[in-house]
Write a protein that holds these residues in place. Structure first.
Motif, PDB file in Angstrom:
ATOM      1  N   GLN A   1       0.817  -1.211   0.000  1.00 57.12           N
ATOM      2  CA  GLN A   1       0.000   0.000   0.000  1.00 57.12           C
ATOM      3  C   GLN A   1       0.850   1.260   0.000  1.00 57.12           C
ATOM      4  OE1 GLN A   1      -3.137  -0.046   2.910  1.00 57.12           O
ATOM      5  NE2 GLN A   1      -3.589   2.127   2.668  1.00 57.12           N
TER       6      GLN A   1
ATOM      7  N   GLU B   1      -6.586  -3.065   1.644  1.00 56.73           N
ATOM      8  CA  GLU B   1      -6.184  -1.682   1.886  1.00 56.73           C
ATOM      9  C   GLU B   1      -6.476  -1.321   3.333  1.00 56.73           C
ATOM     10  OE1 GLU B   1      -5.020   0.946  -0.377  1.00 56.73           O
ATOM     11  OE2 GLU B   1      -4.383  -0.832  -1.470  1.00 56.73           O
ATOM     12  N   ASP B   2      -5.628  -0.508   3.914  1.00 54.15           N
ATOM     13  CA  ASP B   2      -5.783  -0.048   5.287  1.00 54.15           C
ATOM     14  C   ASP B   2      -5.948   1.467   5.255  1.00 54.15           C
ATOM     15  OD1 ASP B   2      -5.274   0.911   7.927  1.00 54.15           O
ATOM     16  OD2 ASP B   2      -4.266  -0.973   8.417  1.00 54.15           O
ATOM     17  N   ASN B   3      -7.123   1.943   5.657  1.00 52.12           N
ATOM     18  CA  ASN B   3      -7.387   3.383   5.609  1.00 52.12           C
ATOM     19  C   ASN B   3      -6.465   4.165   6.537  1.00 52.12           C
ATOM     20  OD1 ASN B   3      -9.461   3.122   3.726  1.00 52.12           O
ATOM     21  ND2 ASN B   3     -11.027   2.850   5.290  1.00 52.12           N
ATOM     22  N   ASP B   4      -6.067   3.553   7.649  1.00 57.61           N
ATOM     23  CA  ASP B   4      -5.158   4.238   8.571  1.00 57.61           C
ATOM     24  C   ASP B   4      -3.819   4.511   7.897  1.00 57.61           C
ATOM     25  OD1 ASP B   4      -7.052   4.220  10.560  1.00 57.61           O
ATOM     26  OD2 ASP B   4      -6.281   2.415  11.534  1.00 57.61           O
TER      27      ASP B   4
ATOM     28  N   ALA C   1      -3.308   4.872   4.749  1.00 57.87           N
ATOM     29  CA  ALA C   1      -3.515   5.916   3.746  1.00 57.87           C
ATOM     30  C   ALA C   1      -3.459   7.295   4.406  1.00 57.87           C
ATOM     31  CB  ALA C   1      -4.855   5.710   3.046  1.00 57.87           C
ATOM     32  N   ARG C   2      -4.003   7.397   5.603  1.00 60.54           N
ATOM     33  CA  ARG C   2      -3.961   8.683   6.303  1.00 60.54           C
ATOM     34  C   ARG C   2      -2.537   9.026   6.733  1.00 60.54           C
ATOM     35  NH1 ARG C   2      -9.273   7.061   8.143  1.00 60.54           N
ATOM     36  NH2 ARG C   2      -8.427   5.923   9.922  1.00 60.54           N
TER      37      ARG C   2
END
Length: 212
Positions: A96, A133-136, A138-139
């Motif tokens: 990612q 996918e890991d939204n954390d 991405a942030r």
């Protein structure tokens, strides 16, 4: 023209194993060995490289932060992570965050050559378990380099004035960055930010920041 391949790992014997695998894929490549992230960066600054093989644990680096930094500075460079960790989340996080491949250190030389050949051909190569996918993450990846440095200071337990001193900026600037960091990460406290940033670690259990 002979290409350059940079191998960054702090274990000489493993660097030799990687160099052997690289030699089977990039037969005429000049292999540059580095034992720290700083040496790897110096090698990249010294001339264009076709690929970087990067260990996540060296004397001056630990975890996925080094991948984010190098990915930002060398966006076109294929970076293959070589790691002692075999956790699916680590490989998925590396993917990612922009790695071209992930090779566990337990892999056979044949598997290493297979992975490197895939990357040389322009393909990604990851264990089959590395998915999602890991939204954390991405942030975290959305933070600026300055914000990541301040977050690193927070993770070390530094006070605002200590972070300001280390980065040669004002405390007011540090406070402004921290406000932006918390907003981007979607958390309400420094403690929650630290727990979320633990997802960059390779060998630490990850807590739920929402419970902090």
């Amino acid at each position: 023209m002979t290409g350059r391949i940079v191998i960054a790992d702090d274990h000489p014997l493993f660097r030799s194993a990687l160099a052997h695998a690289v030699g089977k894929v990039w037969e005429r490549a000049a292999i540059i060995e580095a034992s720290t992230a700083a040496e790897a960066r110096a090698a990249l600054e010294a001339g264009e490289a076709e690929a970087l093989l990067l260990d996540l644990h060296m004397a001056d680096s630990s975890g996925l932060s080094v991948l984010m930094d190098l990915r930002q500075d060398y966006p076109a460079l294929p970076i293959v992570i070589v790691s002692a960790s075999e956790e699916p989340r680590v490989a998925a996080a590396a993917a990612q965050l922009g790695a071209a491949g992930f090779i566990p250190k337990s892999a056979s030389l044949e598997a290493m050559r297979e992975g490197l050949a895939a990357v040389q051909g322009g393909d990604a190569w990851f264990p089959q378990s590395a998915a999602g996918e890991d939204n954390d993450l991405a942030r975290i990846a959305s933070l600026t380099p300055a914000q990541r440095r301040i977050l690193a200071g927070i993770r070390q337990g530094f006070l605002n004035k200590q972070i300001a001193y280390e980065l040669a900026i004002s405390e007011a600037t540090v406070k402004a960055h921290i406000t932006a960091i918390l907003r981007k990460l979607g958390v309400g406290s420094r403690t929650q930010a630290v727990l979320l940033a633990a997802k960059l670690d390779v060998d630490q259990p990850v807590a739920d920041p929402a419970r902090a």
